[in-house]
Write a protein that holds these residues in place. Sequence first.
Motif, PDB file in Angstrom:
ATOM      1  N   THR A   1      34.435  33.985  46.399  1.00  0.00           N
ATOM      2  CA  THR A   1      33.683  35.161  45.942  1.00  0.00           C
ATOM      3  C   THR A   1      32.525  35.485  46.897  1.00  0.00           C
ATOM      4  O   THR A   1      31.718  36.362  46.620  1.00  0.00           O
ATOM      5  N   GLY A   2      32.475  34.758  48.005  1.00  0.00           N
ATOM      6  CA  GLY A   2      31.333  34.876  48.914  1.00  0.00           C
ATOM      7  C   GLY A   2      31.082  36.295  49.407  1.00  0.00           C
ATOM      8  O   GLY A   2      29.924  36.701  49.548  1.00  0.00           O
ATOM      9  N   ALA A   3      32.157  37.071  49.653  1.00  0.00           N
ATOM     10  CA  ALA A   3      31.984  38.409  50.236  1.00  0.00           C
ATOM     11  C   ALA A   3      31.132  39.304  49.334  1.00  0.00           C
ATOM     12  O   ALA A   3      30.176  39.946  49.800  1.00  0.00           O
ATOM     13  N   VAL A   4      31.474  39.339  48.041  1.00  0.00           N
ATOM     14  CA  VAL A   4      30.721  40.238  47.146  1.00  0.00           C
ATOM     15  C   VAL A   4      29.308  39.706  46.861  1.00  0.00           C
ATOM     16  O   VAL A   4      28.351  40.487  46.741  1.00  0.00           O
ATOM     17  N   HIS A   5      29.176  38.385  46.766  1.00  0.00           N
ATOM     18  CA  HIS A   5      27.838  37.835  46.534  1.00  0.00           C
ATOM     19  C   HIS A   5      26.935  38.041  47.752  1.00  0.00           C
ATOM     20  O   HIS A   5      25.736  38.304  47.611  1.00  0.00           O
ATOM     21  N   LEU A   6      27.545  37.958  48.928  1.00  0.00           N
ATOM     22  CA  LEU A   6      26.776  38.198  50.150  1.00  0.00           C
ATOM     23  C   LEU A   6      26.343  39.669  50.225  1.00  0.00           C
ATOM     24  O   LEU A   6      25.202  39.972  50.585  1.00  0.00           O
TER      25      LEU A   6
ATOM     26  N   MET B   1      28.736  49.676  46.823  1.00  0.00           N
ATOM     27  CA  MET B   1      27.575  48.790  46.701  1.00  0.00           C
ATOM     28  C   MET B   1      27.852  47.861  45.522  1.00  0.00           C
ATOM     29  O   MET B   1      28.322  48.313  44.475  1.00  0.00           O
ATOM     30  N   VAL B   2      27.592  46.588  45.681  1.00  0.00           N
ATOM     31  CA  VAL B   2      27.829  45.638  44.587  1.00  0.00           C
ATOM     32  C   VAL B   2      26.644  45.705  43.634  1.00  0.00           C
ATOM     33  O   VAL B   2      25.507  45.482  44.044  1.00  0.00           O
TER      34      VAL B   2
ATOM     35  N   THR C   1      33.702  44.175  41.034  1.00  0.00           N
ATOM     36  CA  THR C   1      33.861  44.808  42.354  1.00  0.00           C
ATOM     37  C   THR C   1      34.919  44.064  43.159  1.00  0.00           C
ATOM     38  O   THR C   1      35.763  44.682  43.819  1.00  0.00           O
ATOM     39  N   LEU C   2      34.871  42.733  43.072  1.00  0.00           N
ATOM     40  CA  LEU C   2      35.847  41.923  43.816  1.00  0.00           C
ATOM     41  C   LEU C   2      37.274  42.272  43.389  1.00  0.00           C
ATOM     42  O   LEU C   2      38.167  42.412  44.225  1.00  0.00           O
TER      43      LEU C   2
END
Lengths: 91, 325
Positions: free
Chosen positions: B242-247, B276-277, B284-285
């Motif tokens: 999930t790193g992409a959306v949290h980043l 935008m998250v 979003t993911l």
Amino acid sequence: MTPLSSIHAQIDSILLAEIPNSSATASFDPNTSLLDQGIIDSIRLVRIVGTLEERFNVSITDEDMIPENFETPACIVQLIERTVGAQKNPG
Amino acid sequence: MKSLVRRAFNLLEEAIRLVGLVCVLSVAARLLPRTLALFLADMLAATLLLLPYPGWATVGQMSRVFGNGRLTAVRAAFGWIACPLRDFVVLKRVAYQLERPADWTIIEHNAEGIRQLRKAGTSFIVATGHFTRRAFLGLFSPSITSGRVVDAAGVPPSGRTLRDLRIRVQYKALQNAFASSWDGRGKVVPIGESLASARKLLRELQSPGTIVTLDLDASPPKTAAVLHQTAFAGHANRALATGAVHLAQLAACPIVPCTYALVGNSIVIEWGEPVMVQQDPLHTLDELLKFIEDAVARRPAQYVLDIGRDRRWNTSLQRWHEYTT
């Protein structure tokens, strides 16, 4: 120098604030395995390190961000103790 | 008994792949004309297709997931097996400077949103998946990702199995091709092992006009605190990072879904809308993953990770659904 118990208490409050669903816990055991239990990872650590730097007025480098320094709350206390000490007495 | 036979064939498969990559295709890529080197990659794929594993099993899998008759399934299975081998040949040729990605034709679709980000010099994350590595290089063209480009890449396994060795050989080929193309403008930040990786990527994104590419279909690192378990690309339940959306949320920057494919002699880059998250990163993911998953269904032979057998693609409705029959 900031007393060890105060550092521990402050780190505990930072972890409780930054880790979701941990607010039900009164405090973290100093030996809780933060990495092995998947409580913190590199994303959560960004926030935690940011808050640590602000709270203790220290600079934590990328080289400091190794598992040995974040394995448990006790390891984080030692890291902060060390970093505060080193930045107060450079060289 | 069945699992023993399967393991024996998997071992044979990995041995053929590894020897084929190191002893045949590396040499062919350097010494033979492109067409002949690619022909050898196809011959290697044809050999693998004749084996029960991965050959017949992949034919069955393609037939089950995508339907469309046996012959189409054989073609898809052959393409899927051949893709990483053909990729390897081209990556090696790029690394040997025998061909230049700058000479390739690259076409963009639905690029309006991305053009605005480029024009404004906004840093953003390109959220993509593991499609053919030849087309992946096209993503780093200055005309496509015009700012500084950082590829957040998982580190290969460090074990001593044939599979781990083979993955490391392919990974090295990609890194070398990456360094040799586009004047080495892309930078790689390894992720998954270091606790500092997210902070390094965040720092990159805070510099204006920086693009970070991240694979949404990557398995989460062992240390991940948050996993996303979801149906994806034929799998009923896959654990995804999930790193992409949290980043994107941490950096307060847009994230843009993107797929890339080889179509004829061109690379086609397909963009989704920048998002935008907000409050719910996992929602979003899911939306971003749907974009990637649909691209897997449109060109399964160009997807380099496993496709599951639990769900099937409905061509007429253009969507995935549970396998019920």
